[in-house]
Design a protein around this motif. Sequence first.
Motif, PDB file in Angstrom:
ATOM      1  N   THR A  85       0.842  -1.189   0.000  1.00  0.00           N
ATOM      2  CA  THR A  85       0.000   0.000   0.000  1.00  0.00           C
ATOM      3  C   THR A  85       0.884   1.249   0.000  1.00  0.00           C
ATOM      4  O   THR A  85       1.825   1.343   0.785  1.00  0.00           O
ATOM      5  CB  THR A  85      -0.918   0.018   1.241  1.00  0.00           C
ATOM      6  OG1 THR A  85      -1.800  -1.102   1.179  1.00  0.00           O
ATOM      7  CG2 THR A  85      -1.729   1.298   1.321  1.00  0.00           C
ATOM      8  N   GLY A  86       0.596   2.206  -0.864  1.00  0.00           N
ATOM      9  CA  GLY A  86       1.363   3.440  -0.893  1.00  0.00           C
ATOM     10  C   GLY A  86       0.961   4.376   0.224  1.00  0.00           C
ATOM     11  O   GLY A  86      -0.186   4.359   0.692  1.00  0.00           O
ATOM     12  N   PHE A  87       1.897   5.216   0.663  1.00  0.00           N
ATOM     13  CA  PHE A  87       1.641   6.171   1.738  1.00  0.00           C
ATOM     14  C   PHE A  87       2.256   7.501   1.340  1.00  0.00           C
ATOM     15  O   PHE A  87       3.432   7.563   0.941  1.00  0.00           O
ATOM     16  CB  PHE A  87       2.250   5.669   3.046  1.00  0.00           C
ATOM     17  CG  PHE A  87       1.878   6.475   4.255  1.00  0.00           C
ATOM     18  CD1 PHE A  87       0.556   6.646   4.622  1.00  0.00           C
ATOM     19  CD2 PHE A  87       2.861   7.062   5.049  1.00  0.00           C
ATOM     20  CE1 PHE A  87       0.205   7.377   5.754  1.00  0.00           C
ATOM     21  CE2 PHE A  87       2.528   7.796   6.181  1.00  0.00           C
ATOM     22  CZ  PHE A  87       1.186   7.945   6.536  1.00  0.00           C
ATOM     23  N   ALA A  88       1.482   8.575   1.424  1.00  0.00           N
ATOM     24  CA  ALA A  88       1.968   9.870   0.945  1.00  0.00           C
ATOM     25  C   ALA A  88       1.323  11.001   1.715  1.00  0.00           C
ATOM     26  O   ALA A  88       0.213  10.869   2.252  1.00  0.00           O
ATOM     27  CB  ALA A  88       1.672  10.026  -0.551  1.00  0.00           C
ATOM     28  N   GLY A  89       2.026  12.137   1.744  1.00  0.00           N
ATOM     29  CA  GLY A  89       1.470  13.310   2.385  1.00  0.00           C
ATOM     30  C   GLY A  89       2.434  14.475   2.322  1.00  0.00           C
ATOM     31  O   GLY A  89       3.508  14.393   1.718  1.00  0.00           O
ATOM     32  N   TRP A  90       2.047  15.556   2.970  1.00  0.00           N
ATOM     33  CA  TRP A  90       2.849  16.777   2.918  1.00  0.00           C
ATOM     34  C   TRP A  90       2.822  17.470   4.275  1.00  0.00           C
ATOM     35  O   TRP A  90       1.887  17.328   5.064  1.00  0.00           O
ATOM     36  CB  TRP A  90       2.336  17.729   1.844  1.00  0.00           C
ATOM     37  CG  TRP A  90       0.862  18.003   1.948  1.00  0.00           C
ATOM     38  CD1 TRP A  90       0.244  18.933   2.743  1.00  0.00           C
ATOM     39  CD2 TRP A  90      -0.179  17.290   1.282  1.00  0.00           C
ATOM     40  NE1 TRP A  90      -1.111  18.857   2.605  1.00  0.00           N
ATOM     41  CE2 TRP A  90      -1.413  17.852   1.703  1.00  0.00           C
ATOM     42  CE3 TRP A  90      -0.218  16.244   0.345  1.00  0.00           C
ATOM     43  CZ2 TRP A  90      -2.644  17.400   1.247  1.00  0.00           C
ATOM     44  CZ3 TRP A  90      -1.434  15.792  -0.107  1.00  0.00           C
ATOM     45  CH2 TRP A  90      -2.643  16.370   0.336  1.00  0.00           C
ATOM     46  N   HIS A  91       3.879  18.207   4.517  1.00  0.00           N
ATOM     47  CA  HIS A  91       3.988  19.136   5.636  1.00  0.00           C
ATOM     48  C   HIS A  91       3.657  18.431   6.959  1.00  0.00           C
ATOM     49  O   HIS A  91       3.967  17.261   7.153  1.00  0.00           O
ATOM     50  CB  HIS A  91       3.085  20.344   5.365  1.00  0.00           C
ATOM     51  CG  HIS A  91       3.436  21.567   6.164  1.00  0.00           C
ATOM     52  ND1 HIS A  91       4.651  22.202   6.069  1.00  0.00           N
ATOM     53  CD2 HIS A  91       2.711  22.258   7.089  1.00  0.00           C
ATOM     54  CE1 HIS A  91       4.659  23.246   6.889  1.00  0.00           C
ATOM     55  NE2 HIS A  91       3.495  23.287   7.533  1.00  0.00           N
ATOM     56  N   GLY A  92       3.031  19.152   7.881  1.00  0.00           N
ATOM     57  CA  GLY A  92       2.760  18.595   9.192  1.00  0.00           C
ATOM     58  C   GLY A  92       1.819  17.418   9.175  1.00  0.00           C
ATOM     59  O   GLY A  92       1.795  16.627  10.121  1.00  0.00           O
ATOM     60  N   GLY A  93       1.051  17.293   8.097  1.00  0.00           N
ATOM     61  CA  GLY A  93       0.106  16.189   8.009  1.00  0.00           C
ATOM     62  C   GLY A  93       0.760  14.831   7.926  1.00  0.00           C
ATOM     63  O   GLY A  93       0.101  13.799   8.134  1.00  0.00           O
ATOM     64  N   ILE A  94       2.056  14.812   7.623  1.00  0.00           N
ATOM     65  CA  ILE A  94       2.759  13.534   7.569  1.00  0.00           C
ATOM     66  C   ILE A  94       3.993  13.513   8.468  1.00  0.00           C
ATOM     67  O   ILE A  94       4.293  12.475   9.068  1.00  0.00           O
ATOM     68  CB  ILE A  94       3.126  13.148   6.114  1.00  0.00           C
ATOM     69  CG1 ILE A  94       3.557  11.676   6.044  1.00  0.00           C
ATOM     70  CG2 ILE A  94       4.176  14.079   5.516  1.00  0.00           C
ATOM     71  CD1 ILE A  94       3.612  11.123   4.627  1.00  0.00           C
ATOM     72  N   VAL A  95       4.709  14.633   8.626  1.00  0.00           N
ATOM     73  CA  VAL A  95       5.929  14.597   9.447  1.00  0.00           C
ATOM     74  C   VAL A  95       5.808  15.345  10.774  1.00  0.00           C
ATOM     75  O   VAL A  95       6.776  15.403  11.531  1.00  0.00           O
ATOM     76  CB  VAL A  95       7.170  15.103   8.670  1.00  0.00           C
ATOM     77  CG1 VAL A  95       7.542  14.140   7.566  1.00  0.00           C
ATOM     78  CG2 VAL A  95       6.968  16.515   8.145  1.00  0.00           C
ATOM     79  N   ASP A  96       4.625  15.893  11.066  1.00  0.00           N
ATOM     80  CA  ASP A  96       4.365  16.416  12.414  1.00  0.00           C
ATOM     81  C   ASP A  96       3.180  15.662  13.008  1.00  0.00           C
ATOM     82  O   ASP A  96       2.303  16.230  13.638  1.00  0.00           O
ATOM     83  CB  ASP A  96       4.098  17.918  12.388  1.00  0.00           C
ATOM     84  CG  ASP A  96       4.077  18.515  13.795  1.00  0.00           C
ATOM     85  OD1 ASP A  96       4.532  17.836  14.735  1.00  0.00           O
ATOM     86  OD2 ASP A  96       3.579  19.648  13.953  1.00  0.00           O
ATOM     87  N   ALA A  97       3.165  14.367  12.767  1.00  0.00           N
ATOM     88  CA  ALA A  97       2.104  13.503  13.275  1.00  0.00           C
ATOM     89  C   ALA A  97       2.708  12.445  14.194  1.00  0.00           C
ATOM     90  O   ALA A  97       3.792  11.922  13.913  1.00  0.00           O
ATOM     91  CB  ALA A  97       1.382  12.824  12.110  1.00  0.00           C
ATOM     92  N   PHE A  98       2.013  12.174  15.293  1.00  0.00           N
ATOM     93  CA  PHE A  98       2.329  11.017  16.139  1.00  0.00           C
ATOM     94  C   PHE A  98       3.805  10.992  16.545  1.00  0.00           C
ATOM     95  O   PHE A  98       4.488   9.987  16.407  1.00  0.00           O
ATOM     96  CB  PHE A  98       1.961   9.715  15.419  1.00  0.00           C
ATOM     97  CG  PHE A  98       0.746   9.797  14.546  1.00  0.00           C
ATOM     98  CD1 PHE A  98      -0.412  10.410  14.998  1.00  0.00           C
ATOM     99  CD2 PHE A  98       0.756   9.275  13.264  1.00  0.00           C
ATOM    100  CE1 PHE A  98      -1.544  10.495  14.185  1.00  0.00           C
ATOM    101  CE2 PHE A  98      -0.366   9.346  12.451  1.00  0.00           C
ATOM    102  CZ  PHE A  98      -1.517   9.964  12.899  1.00  0.00           C
ATOM    103  N   ARG A  99       4.287  12.103  17.057  1.00  0.00           N
ATOM    104  CA  ARG A  99       5.717  12.258  17.307  1.00  0.00           C
ATOM    105  C   ARG A  99       6.278  11.235  18.295  1.00  0.00           C
ATOM    106  O   ARG A  99       7.465  10.946  18.274  1.00  0.00           O
ATOM    107  CB  ARG A  99       6.013  13.663  17.824  1.00  0.00           C
ATOM    108  CG  ARG A  99       5.871  14.737  16.767  1.00  0.00           C
ATOM    109  CD  ARG A  99       6.434  16.036  17.292  1.00  0.00           C
ATOM    110  NE  ARG A  99       5.574  17.159  16.957  1.00  0.00           N
ATOM    111  CZ  ARG A  99       5.784  18.386  17.417  1.00  0.00           C
ATOM    112  NH1 ARG A  99       6.766  18.611  18.245  1.00  0.00           N
ATOM    113  NH2 ARG A  99       4.980  19.367  17.071  1.00  0.00           N
ATOM    114  N   GLY A 100       5.428  10.691  19.143  1.00  0.00           N
ATOM    115  CA  GLY A 100       5.927   9.730  20.116  1.00  0.00           C
ATOM    116  C   GLY A 100       6.043   8.311  19.597  1.00  0.00           C
ATOM    117  O   GLY A 100       6.485   7.420  20.337  1.00  0.00           O
ATOM    118  N   ASP A 101       5.687   8.077  18.354  1.00  0.00           N
ATOM    119  CA  ASP A 101       5.659   6.716  17.816  1.00  0.00           C
ATOM    120  C   ASP A 101       6.864   6.480  16.917  1.00  0.00           C
ATOM    121  O   ASP A 101       6.925   6.983  15.796  1.00  0.00           O
ATOM    122  CB  ASP A 101       4.357   6.490  17.048  1.00  0.00           C
ATOM    123  CG  ASP A 101       4.138   5.030  16.698  1.00  0.00           C
ATOM    124  OD1 ASP A 101       4.886   4.518  15.838  1.00  0.00           O
ATOM    125  OD2 ASP A 101       3.227   4.402  17.262  1.00  0.00           O
TER     126      ASP A 101
END
Length: 220
Positions: A85-101
């Motif tokens: 399955t592909g996974f994609a995104g931009w800005h905080g929606g992908i790299v400012d998410a779920f920081r503790g995981d």
Amino acid sequence: MTGIPNRRALVVRGGWEGHDPVTITDLFLPFLKDRGYAVETADDLAVYEDAERLAATDLVVQCWSMGEITAEQSRNLSAAVRAGTGFAGWHGGIVDAFRGDLDYFLLTGGQFLMHPPGFVDHVVNPVPERSGHPVLSGIGDFRVHTEQYWVATDPSIDVLATTTFTEDADHDTPVVMPAVWTRRHGTGRVFVSTIGHKADDFDVPEVRALTERGLLWASR
């Protein structure tokens, strides 16, 4: 309609409203539909608890800033991408998410750390050695006026474009930072762009083009 029909895209959007997840993801729904995707949206991370649904999805587009993901949700998402399955995104929606995981960090290959105050003029530089990549084809240096992300990244990512932080009180030399990258996660593909805090960021033709291409590249 162009492209391969009957592909499935799942757009997961929510979290911090400052990144306007519904308005901005809505910009890309017609694009995906025009390329033959059946598009569904979800505004609850519970969708990541449905492993069968994720496995049957060709592309997950995530715009979910901050927030927390459960161990089950993270495990299912990672497993789906590993299986194709592909996974994609931009800005905080992908790299400012779920920081503790940490498993999620290993999936995306990068995590937001900071940005200078407000919106700043800066240049995004495609990496010359990657100019033949389908996400970058025909795209040269371009200027944006938006947040400039400082990120921590996995050294195994494939950096497609960078941005440079100029000298300031904290840095006595310029710092080159990944701005757009891809990676493999098992048999799946991941696309990340740090650009896209606000809807008009995507009025910049290069930003719109590389984002659209990145979604298609990541898809199964």
